[in-house]
Design an enzyme around this catalytic site. Sequence first.
Site, short mmCIF file in Angstrom:
data_model
loop_
_atom_site.label_atom_id
_atom_site.label_comp_id
_atom_site.label_asym_id
_atom_site.label_seq_id
_atom_site.Cartn_x
_atom_site.Cartn_y
_atom_site.Cartn_z
N VAL A 74 -7.11 2.18 0.36
CA VAL A 74 -6.99 3.19 -1.18
C VAL A 74 -7.13 2.24 -1.66
O VAL A 74 -6.37 2.39 -3.09
CB VAL A 74 -5.91 3.68 -0.71
N SER A 75 -6.66 0.92 -2.03
CA SER A 75 -6.95 0.23 -2.94
C SER A 75 -7.01 -0.16 -4.11
O SER A 75 -7.82 -1.31 -3.22
CB SER A 75 -4.61 -0.76 -2.72
N PRO A 76 -7.81 0.25 -4.88
CA PRO A 76 -8.53 -0.70 -5.59
C PRO A 76 -8.06 -2.24 -6.06
O PRO A 76 -9.50 -3.21 -6.38
CB PRO A 76 -9.15 -0.03 -7.24
#
Length: 220
Positions: free
Chosen positions: A12-14
Amino acid sequence: MGKKIECYIDCVSPYSFHAFTYLQKNAAALESLNVEIEFIPVFLGGINVASGNKPPWTLPAKAAYSKYDGQRAQKYFGQSFEIPPWFPILSLLPQRSLTYIKKTYHKQKFEAAFKTCFETMWKGQLDISKPENLAQALGTVFDGKEVEDIIAAAGMPEVKAELAATTEKAVKELGAFGVPWFWVVNGEGKREPFFGSDRWHFMWEFLGLPFEDLKLKAKI
């Protein structure tokens, strides 16, 4: 003593995507320098709650700044994607699936699965918290039966418990308050945490690796 980088990340974390891509790009160089890399799935939502941290999009000032920082990071790491309109997702399904894959398949398959989850979500713009989209992503690495088994396994109590335990360890034992979170061991056995996708020069120095730091070139 062996040198090691434990990389705690969530799809979910770029910035986890950037860290994963950067370490994969430099995997051969790190291997030649006797540094082991291990990617470890965690649940960012759980880390935020347990540590008291707040996601950038929930704070107006951070959200405004992220528009600039996100584009800068993409340029630096050679990426190009838009923030999906349905962002953020509840990443439990993909992270549990990756937890199962990590303990069931060899390292190359696991890392390929993490890579396709990142790319399907950020570049493919598909919400991989939905089983059908996660199946599409994993289908580039595994056959149809394996994909079914992996997604089914994500609902098993022992897999849920394992992801929860790893997330709890990251917070309570390793001090994590976000991702990417790194737990790094140098050649002397000393251990230190590092946070974010832009602390590589500090990490290389801690590990005693040869590297070139940023240098400003004066105009001649």
